[in-house]
Motif scaffolding. Structure first.
Motif, PDB file in Angstrom:
ATOM      1  N   SER A   1       1.453   0.588  -4.825  1.00 40.18           N
ATOM      2  CA  SER A   1       2.443   1.285  -4.000  1.00 40.18           C
ATOM      3  C   SER A   1       3.853   0.802  -4.328  1.00 40.18           C
TER       4      SER A   1
ATOM      5  N   ALA B   1       4.721  -3.057  -3.535  1.00 41.21           N
ATOM      6  CA  ALA B   1       3.498  -3.839  -3.342  1.00 41.21           C
ATOM      7  C   ALA B   1       3.641  -5.260  -3.879  1.00 41.21           C
TER       8      ALA B   1
ATOM      9  N   LEU C   1      -2.102  -4.729  -4.352  1.00 39.79           N
ATOM     10  CA  LEU C   1      -2.241  -4.196  -2.995  1.00 39.79           C
ATOM     11  C   LEU C   1      -1.759  -5.289  -2.046  1.00 39.79           C
ATOM     12  N   SER C   2      -0.711  -4.996  -1.283  1.00 36.42           N
ATOM     13  CA  SER C   2      -0.183  -6.053  -0.421  1.00 36.42           C
ATOM     14  C   SER C   2      -0.868  -6.024   0.938  1.00 36.42           C
TER      15      SER C   2
ATOM     16  N   THR D   1       0.257  -6.139   3.721  1.00 37.55           N
ATOM     17  CA  THR D   1       0.978  -5.395   4.762  1.00 37.55           C
ATOM     18  C   THR D   1       0.691  -3.901   4.721  1.00 37.55           C
ATOM     19  N   GLU D   2      -0.066  -3.452   3.725  1.00 38.97           N
ATOM     20  CA  GLU D   2      -0.226  -2.003   3.552  1.00 38.97           C
ATOM     21  C   GLU D   2      -1.294  -1.378   4.438  1.00 38.97           C
TER      22      GLU D   2
ATOM     23  N   LYS E   1      -6.146   1.250   3.098  1.00 41.93           N
ATOM     24  CA  LYS E   1      -5.469   1.832   1.926  1.00 41.93           C
ATOM     25  C   LYS E   1      -6.450   2.249   0.831  1.00 41.93           C
TER      26      LYS E   1
END
Ligand code: GTP
Ligand code: MG
Ligand code: ZN
Ligand code: ZN
Ligand code: ZN
Lengths: 113, 246
Positions: B49, B52, B150-151, B153-154, B158
């Motif tokens: 994202s 990310a 992929l963080s 916080t996502e 996701k």
């Protein structure tokens, strides 16, 4: 929105398929789009209808067949449903995608004189 | 005979084909792959994202590796050269690929940037794709592996929302894990569970680029992938219809 660039490649593909039928015109275009191909069918349809003007596909409607994702065990071929853990419960093998990632031109109908 | 529109036109010829619409991209990707294998370069397509933490991971990689000369990067961005500038500041030779409207890199853009790019002594080329969880997964660039940042916080789901990206991933870097203490509602086990439903054999490393944690495992993975590349592909000379500027 990569659907526009896919339409561009699609028109190129139709051109190469139609080339041997010189003098004919493209009447209908059929594509297969896998559920996991990363292509949005509605966007593709819209992009096609916008982009086909002035191309070989100008008078050819597009029919999109959506191909469902099919996961299966490469060992025992057990089908693994989407949304499940993608590992065979009996063999413990990681599942393989048997269908659902295709971006294919399947059929071109040409009108020949 | 026309089947659908009812025009009854007898002059219709149906041509059945199995033509990959992105065939030209795939051919160029094969060509890029030949470049990399001839030069024994491991090429990684790094996706994720917007925000990310892709660039941050590469900066941390340069810090942790000790020898940033072994790395190079192509940084895809809609509008700016910021990421390439950041990577250069971190010691990684880099080129920006500004895509303008396009939400993804394709093999041709990569090929154009390769020529004239000094890759001497480079062991690993990172292609930081445009921040986007959909489009980049569609285009093969010639990479040896897809890595998705992929963080934490996502959001836990996701992967379920963007299955295509994760299905194509060889490795997921779960980034910004330093933030977990501030995110009591995020359960990492939920993220792992979601990944297992979209990736057949999920490999996940946790990383916090901000304090260089998780780098050892990641560097080891890169090394192993490069060793595998060397053993599986004897460096053959590839053919070119175009002149190389290098
Ligand atoms: N707390 C924390 N913040 C991070 C970490 N990694 C990146 N960030 C922050 O997240 C933001 C985005 O990081 P980038 O590395 O620019 O992310 P990116 O994926 O390269 O972004 P785009 O290329 O624009 O898509 C920045 O403000 C970073 O400082 C991390 O490990 N921990
Ligand atoms: Mg970046
Ligand atoms: Zn797109
Ligand atoms: Zn099985
Ligand atoms: Zn070349």
């Amino acid at each position: 929105m990569h659907e526009y660039s896919i339409v561009q490649s699609l028109v190129d593909s139709v051109e190469s398929v139609a080339r041997p039928y010189e003098g004919g015109s493209v009447h209908h275009v059929y594509v297969d789009i896998g559920e996991l191909a990363g292509v949005d069918c509605d966007l593709l349809q819209t992009a096609y209808d916008t982009f086909r003007e002035g191309t070989i596909c100008q008078d050819a409607p597009l029919t999109i067949e959506r191909i469902a994702a099919q996961w299966e065990c490469p060992h025992c071929h057990l089908a693994i449903r989407r949304g499940e853990i993608l590992r065979c419960p009996s063999c413990n093998e990681p599942a393989k995608l048997a269908a659902g990632d295709e971006i294919l031109l399947r059929r071109v109908e040409m009108e020949v004189a | 005979m026309c089947q659908d529109c009812g025009c009854g036109d007898p002059n219709l010829v149906p041509i059945e084909v199995q033509h990959r619409i992105l065939e030209r991209n795939d051919q160029t990707a094969i060509h890029n792959r030949e470049h990399f294998s001839a030069d024994s370069i491991l090429c990684i397509n790094l996706m994720g994202s917007p925000g990310a933490g892709k660039t941050a991971v590469l900066e941390a990689t340069a810090r942790a590796a000790g020898n940033p000369r072994a790395f190079a990067a192509l940084a895809g961005d809609l509008a700016t050269e910021n990421d390439a500038d950041r990577l250069r500041a971190a010691g990684i030779r880099s080129r920006a690929i500004t895509t303008g409207q396009a939400c993804h890199l394709d093999a041709e853009l990569v090929h154009r940037s390769l020529h004239g790019f000094d890759l001497d002594d480079v062991e690993c080329l990172f292609i930081e794709n445009v921040g986007n969880l959909v489009c980049p997964a569609v285009y093969d660039l010639g990479q040896a592996a897809n890595v998705v940042a992929l963080s934490v916080t996502e959001g836990e789901d996701k992967p379920l929302k963007y299955p295509t990206m994760f299905q194509k991933a060889d490795l997921v870097l779960l980034t910004k894990t330093d933030l977990l203490p501030h995110l009591p509602h995020i359960r990492v086990t939920k993220i792992y569970d979601a990944l297992a439903r979209v990736m057949p054999d999920p490999q996940v490393f946790t990383i916090a680029a901000i304090n260089d944690s998780g780098m050892t495992q990641w560097l080891r993975w890169l090394e192993q992938r490069r060793a595998k590349l060397a053993s599986s592909a004897p460096a053959t000379h590839h053919h070119h219809e175009h002149a190389h500027a290098r």
